[in-house]
Design a protein around this motif. Sequence first.
Motif: not given
Length: 384
Positions: A136-140, A145-147, A190-192, A252-270
Amino acid sequence: MLKVAIIGAGAISRAHIDSYLKFPERCQVVAVTDIYVDKAEKRIAECGLTKAQAFADYTELLELDIDLVSVCTPPYTHADIAVQFLRAGKHVMVEKPMASSLEECDAMNRVAEESGKLLSIVAQNRFRTPMMKLKSVLDSGLIGPVVHSQIDSYWWRGHSYYDLWWRGTWEKEGGGCTLNHAVHHIDALLWMMGRPTELQAFMSNTSHDNAEVEDISIAMLKFAGGGLGQITSSVVHHGEEQQLIFQGKDARISAPWKLVASSSMDNGFPTPNQALASEIQAYYDNLPEVAYEGHVGQIDNVLSAIERGEQLLIDGHSGRATLELILGIYKSASTGEKVTFPLAADDPFYTRQGIQDNVPHFYEKSASVENFQDRAITTGSNLK
């Protein structure tokens, strides 16, 4: 009240029987068959199936008043049994893998369509809350886009595992860990994500010199949108840690559930993107738990499809798609070539004989045990 028969009384049949017993107002197991009829009798007794009869020959059931059969036999028998029961007007649920070849899958799907009966392929891990929520989270679209997708299908089996008479051969088991263990995780991928456009793969047998088949494989995938993926299938990983990881452009998401979201600083680091992470977590937390997990969930889905015409979550076409990806892995690992999809009917890996003629035999099978003690088996992580 639907009448159910169990074909094959091996270890996995217990999961089917216990699941049917969860719905005593909807179905009743009336027959259990096995070529070793004492195994069928033992299964009936230990499960308290007071209305069930044991049979040595499953063909005796073709003319009986039975609505649904669960096929729990070795993979090389799946297609023939399923086709016979579909033609006899029964609904059929087949344990993984669906069959030994795409040719057999196509025959099964064709007969299911002609008969108007349901054909469902077991992929019980879809019926787990972490999997349903991940989908469901993927479909949302919240992660973008998944890279990159990463499937770790890690299992461990001892040397004696392949002593059982039908295991460890391309003819009867149809393959090793890629086909018979990672099938669950490949189905989920394949389902996802849908089918990749191409792949490159390697496989080996590192620890089981009593088997012809692989005990580890690694596949690298490319998807139409440019994203990449990898699948590791194994029965040599201690601990049996299993996971599905999806790296989106934004999180980034996974099963078992783990969530990490990053943004970029001015120098490109997270730097952490706490706002997006909180949004995704809230979305995940508000998703419902599944009513029934594992085999119970899939059997509930099949019963509902028969009773009320509800949609099957996993039908014969889903089962075929999973096998096609697995056979793509076998083809690439056997030939050293990059494989593109779909696999055509004239491909050597479309037929059972073509597969057997083109795959490596790592070792020759050196033992043949008729039966193991009926002990507990592992059917994968709960992914929580």
